[in-house]
Structure formats: structure tokens, C-alpha cells
Design an enzyme around this catalytic site. Structure first.
Site, mmCIF file in Angstrom:
data_model
loop_
_atom_site.group_PDB
_atom_site.id
_atom_site.type_symbol
_atom_site.label_atom_id
_atom_site.label_comp_id
_atom_site.label_asym_id
_atom_site.label_seq_id
_atom_site.Cartn_x
_atom_site.Cartn_y
_atom_site.Cartn_z
ATOM 1 C CE1 TYR A 76 -3.983 2.096 0.354
ATOM 2 C CE2 TYR A 76 -2.473 3.477 1.615
ATOM 3 C CZ TYR A 76 -3.665 3.319 0.928
ATOM 4 O OH TYR A 76 -4.524 4.369 0.804
ATOM 5 C CG PHE A 128 -7.067 17.959 -24.347
ATOM 6 C CD1 PHE A 128 -7.197 17.431 -25.628
ATOM 7 C CD2 PHE A 128 -7.412 17.156 -23.271
ATOM 8 C CE1 PHE A 128 -7.659 16.134 -25.822
ATOM 9 C CE2 PHE A 128 -7.866 15.856 -23.456
ATOM 10 C CZ PHE A 128 -7.983 15.343 -24.742
ATOM 11 C CB THR A 129 -11.917 17.742 -24.073
ATOM 12 O OG1 THR A 129 -11.024 16.626 -23.954
ATOM 13 C CG2 THR A 129 -12.257 17.944 -25.543
ATOM 14 C CG ASP A 219 -1.207 18.146 -21.674
ATOM 15 O OD1 ASP A 219 -0.560 17.080 -21.675
ATOM 16 O OD2 ASP A 219 -2.433 18.194 -21.844
ATOM 17 C CE LYS A 262 -3.776 10.657 -24.290
ATOM 18 N NZ LYS A 262 -4.597 10.633 -23.065
ATOM 19 N NE ARG A 386 -11.617 15.279 -29.926
ATOM 20 C CZ ARG A 386 -11.496 14.902 -28.647
ATOM 21 N NH1 ARG A 386 -10.313 14.676 -28.117
ATOM 22 N NH2 ARG A 386 -12.554 14.755 -27.881
ATOM 23 C CG PHE A 453 -16.246 14.606 -26.693
ATOM 24 C CD1 PHE A 453 -16.060 15.756 -25.943
ATOM 25 C CD2 PHE A 453 -15.379 13.549 -26.501
ATOM 26 C CE1 PHE A 453 -15.033 15.834 -25.006
ATOM 27 C CE2 PHE A 453 -14.348 13.617 -25.576
ATOM 28 C CZ PHE A 453 -14.177 14.769 -24.829
#
Ligand code: F0G
Length: 462
Positions: A76, A128-129, A219, A262, A386, A453
Site C-alpha cells: 500500500y 484540450f477537453t 501538458d 500516450k 474533434r 462528445f
């Protein structure tokens, strides 16, 4: 580019295991897309042949990453995989302090809650969303300061992710530096089409922010792809390694939010990394509420190990050249056939220009959503809207945002599909292109409140 040069991206790996795909009939696809409300997010993955919905969490991990998964220390607290991840993040990105999270948006949530107060302004190189939503939920307003070329599908600017310094200066003068907790800088800007920012631009943004003592949050989701474009496009970087360029990019920023799903080629994972001790302390405390203890942050030990290894694999030149090379292969093929795509071709995806593809459809009949549904119907290929659906609504006026870019993203998972899959995809797009005049739009029949979306439903316009 000559034919021989295009072949040079061949993969630096071979395939050890395969996953079978179902081939569907047109009737089966008809049924599936109707059931999914013409939203590719709502399709069942078993009904998809080539899944180009996203490059997020869809990579094929390496044998080394899988071996690392077996070394998961599921304690943990204080798992050894956490310390390995910390070491990798420091080595590859150079930020001082690490807070693991289960994925990128969790890092955005924590950072936004800590840094943004009601009424704040967050300038950035295109929204970005999830990033913008977390900024808004914390009481802030995002202001786009990307160069105009980023919104122009015809512009072939090599660094369409660049910040317009004049716009940024104006935002600072208009609202005052005290209202700007940080400037939000993405590398390889997703919504602009996977377009990079240059080192020169980053240096200038840093200089301007230093003048006003404003922080920069990065980001870093696709920073390795950005570094590749700097190496091949920006003067003075041809002889630098991807790792060196990634490190240099990070030195111009004060911290990052990262979706490790990514660049780092894992199925789940992310983190917040920051140089400021006070922000770190707050984040380390807050992660306990939403994610888990600060030494796992919502990830299993094995997941942290896969990220620790994937981060290092992401900056290997042969890997990144093949990754971007495959995207370029698909993009060049479409472009050679006269199919309208965003140029230059981006790092993670080929973006079809739905406004040019379906010029007879007004934006309110959702051209990109329509095109994504058609591509699925044609060949079982799943892509992502998009455009106006992704852009959502202005929270003050309640009206849709009308983005200039109305795109369909064909996103390539890393190390997953072959060149033949790219050929089939290109041919399917061509089939749809040939019958584009007969394509009618959609109407939205269900609209969720947040990030619509993902779950919105549509019906064909009769
Ligand atoms: N930032 C960027 C630039 C992204 O592309 C994403 C996710 C996130 C943040 C959020 O990270 O998904 O781990 O919570 N993009 C995915 C995509 C969903 O398909 O482009 P996450």
C-alpha cells in the site's frame, strides 16, 4: 519526399503475440452504429476492425514493460515501483517532485484545484477537453493564445503549436498577471492536429512569463513526439538526442501534467510533476483524497513499473521515428489522393478536414461526427470527432462553441497496427470520399452536461 525516404520508418521491433479481430458485415455495422447513437465512443470494441479512436492507453507494451509488470510491488505504501517511477521522471523530464495519478485528467484536476481561483484566466496554446474543463470547474477561464495558423487547415507552418506572444502579452495586460496562475503549454497540441511547439517559441514564452513572474505548466502527454519534430524541423537540433530535447523543453516549464497512456505506452497511468515545493506539498495531500496514497496515486505497483519503463522507451529515436513515420505514411497516402487533411501531418494522428470533405453540411449538422460514423459503416474503422461536438458549450451563454477546426481524428495506437492496416484505412477513407455528395448530416438527440462528445447520441437527418 521521395519514395525511398518514406520507407525509412520501419519498426524497430517484431511481433511476439497477436490479438484476433472480428470482421463485420455492412448490416452488422449498420446495427452497431445505430445502437451507438452514431457516436463512435459508444461502439463496442468487438464490433470494430481497426480502432483508431485514440492513441490513449492503446499501445502495445514491450516485453520489457510486461516483465516489469511481474515485478509489481503491491504494498500500500512506499512501493519500490513508485521509487523507480520517480527516478525515471526525474531522469527523462527533470522535474523535482512527483505525484502519481491514475491518468492525465486526475493530475489536471488536482493541479487546477490547487493553482486556480475563481475569476482566474489561463492562457494556453489551444484547449484540450479535459484540461479546460478542470480549469473551468476550478473557477478559471481558458483563453486561447495559439498562433492563428493553428486554426487554419491550409497553413503548413512547421510549428502550429506555437504561442502567439502578442496575444499572450495582450491577455496579461488586459487581466493583469495576478489573475493568471499559469500559462498552459501543451507539446504536440492534440486539438490543433498533433502540431508541435518550437524550442525558440518556448524560450520566448518563458522570457515573457519571467517578466511577469507567471508560471508555465506543461501538458507533457506527447512531448516525445514534439521533440522528434524539433529534431527534424528546427535549426540547431538535428544532432541532439530526443532525450536531450525533451529535457530542454521541460526546463522552460515549472511542472507538468502527464497522461502516461500516450507517449509512455501504458494502458493506464499518469502523474503530476512540479518544481515548486509548496504546490507539491498541496498536491501530495490532495491526491490522498481523490486518487490514493501519494506513493501510488490510483495506480497499481505494476502499472507504475510499466510507466517507469515506458517513459524511457518513449525517448528512443528509432521508436519515435517509426511512430511518427507510420502516421506520416497514412497521411501522405490520403493527401496524395486529394483527400483534405490537416498539414503538416501531426505526431499521433491524421486529421481529416470534415468541413472540406463534406462542404455541403453546415456545422450544426455535425460534419465530423457524420464522417466518423460513415467511416465505421464503410469498413469498421473507428475514428473520433474533434469538432463542434468536442468543443461543447460556452458556460456563460449556453451556446455551442463553433470551432474553426471541424476534424475527424484517425489516431494511431503506438506499435499496434501494420502498414497493411494503414493501406486498408486509406482505401476506406477514399471510398467514403468518392460518395461524399450523398452523405447527409446528423442531429443531436441526447446531450450530457460535461464532455458531451463521450456520450452524446445522434440520429441521421432525413
Ligand atoms: N492532455 C492531452 C493533450 C490529452 O490528449 C489527454 C487525453 C489528456 C490530457 C487527458 O489524459 O485521458 O489520461 O485523462 N487524450 C485522450 C485522447 C483521451 O484520445 O486524445 P487522460
Amino acid at each position: 519526399m521521395s519514395g525511398t525516404r518514406r520507407k525509412s520508418w520501419a519498426e524497430p521491433f517484431k511481433i511476439k503475440m497477436v490479438e484476433h479481430l472480428k470482421m463485420t458485415t455492412r448490416e452488422e455495422r449498420d446495427r452497431a452504429i445505430t445502437e451507438a447513437g452514431y457516436n463512435t465512443f459508444l461502439l463496442k470494441s468487438v464490433d470494430v476492425y481497426i480502432d483508431l479512436l485514440t492513441d490513449s492507453g492503446t499501445a502495445a507494451m514491450s516485453d520489457v514493460q510486461w516483465a516489469g509488470m511481474m515485478m509489481g510491488d503491491e504494498a500500500y505504501a512506499g512501493s519500490r515501483n513508485y521509487y523507480h517511477l520517480e527516478e525515471s521522471v526525474k531522469e527523462v523530464y527533470g522535474y523535482k517532485y512527483l505525484v502519481p495519478t491514475h491518468q492525465g485528467r486526475a493530475a489536471e484536476h488536482i493541479l487546477s484545484q490547487i493553482m486556480i481561483k475563481a475569476g482566474d484566466i489561463i492562457p494556453g496554446n489551444m484547449y484540450f477537453t479535459t484540461t479546460r474543463l478542470h480549469q473551468e470547474l476550478a473557477g478559471g477561464t481558458f483563453v486561447d493564445v495559439i498562433i492563428d495558423e493553428a486554426h487554419d487547415t491550409q497553413s503548413e507552418h512547421p510549428f502550429k503549436g506555437n504561442v502567439d506572444l502578442h496575444k499572450l502579452q495582450q491577455v496579461i495586460e488586459q487581466y493583469g498577471a495576478a489573475k493568471i496562475p499559469y500559462v498552459s503549454i501543451a507539446t504536440c497540441v492534440n486539438m490543433a492536429g498533433g502540431q508541435p511547439i518550437s524550442i525558440q517559441n518556448l524560450r520566448e514564452v518563458r522570457e515573457l512569463c519571467d517578466k511577469y513572474k507567471i508560471k508555465i505548466i506543461h501538458d507533457s502527454t506527447r512531448v516525445a513526439e514534439n521533440a522528434y519534430f524539433i529534431k527534424v524541423r528546427e535549426q540547431g537540433f538535428a544532432d541532439k538526442t530526443i532525450a536531450e530535447i525533451v529535457r530542454e523543453i521541460c526546463t522552460y516549464t515549472d511542472g507538468c501534467t502527464m497522461s502516461a497512456k500516450k507517449d509512455a505506452m501504458v494502458n493506464i497511468g499518469g502523474f503530476l510533476a512540479i518544481n515548486d515545493w509548496d504546490i507539491f506539498e498541496k498536491a501530495r495531500n490532495m491526491v490522498v483524497i481523490y486518487e490514493g496514497l501519494h506513493t501510488y496515486g490510483g495506480m497499481a505497483g505494476r502499472d507504475m513499473e510499466a510507466v517507469a519503463i515506458g517513459v524511457k522507451e518513449s525517448v528512443q529515436f528509432d521508436h519515435i521515428r517509426a511512430r511518427v513515420g507510420q502516421v506520416e505514411y497514412l497521411g501522405n497516402k490520403l493527401s496524395d489522393w486529394g483527400i483534405p487533411i490537416i498539414k503538416p501531418i501531426g505526431g499521433h494522428a491524421v486529421f481529416l478536414d470534415a468541413k472540406a470533405f463534406l462542404p455541403h453540411l453546415p456545422q450544426l449538422s455535425f460534419p465530423a461526427q457524420t464522417l466518423a460514423a460513415e467511416l465505421y459503416l464503410e469498413a469498421g474503422i473507428r475514428s473520433m470527432e474533434r469538432g463542434i461536438v468536442s468543443a461543447g458549450r460556452n458556460k456563460q451563454t449556453g451556446d455551442h462553441y463553433y470551432p474553426r477546426l471541424e476534424l475527424v481524428r484517425l489516431t494511431l495506437p503506438r506499435r499496434v497496427y501494420t502498414q497493411a492496416h494503414m493501406d486498408v484505412t486509406a482505401e476506406a477513407v477514399l471510398e467514403v470520399f468518392d460518395r461524399r455528395d450523398q452523405i447527409k448530416g446528423l442531429k443531436m438527440v441526447y446531450e450530457p452536461e460535461y464532455l458531451r462528445f463521450f456520450q452524446a447520441r445522434f440520429e441521421p437527418l432525413s
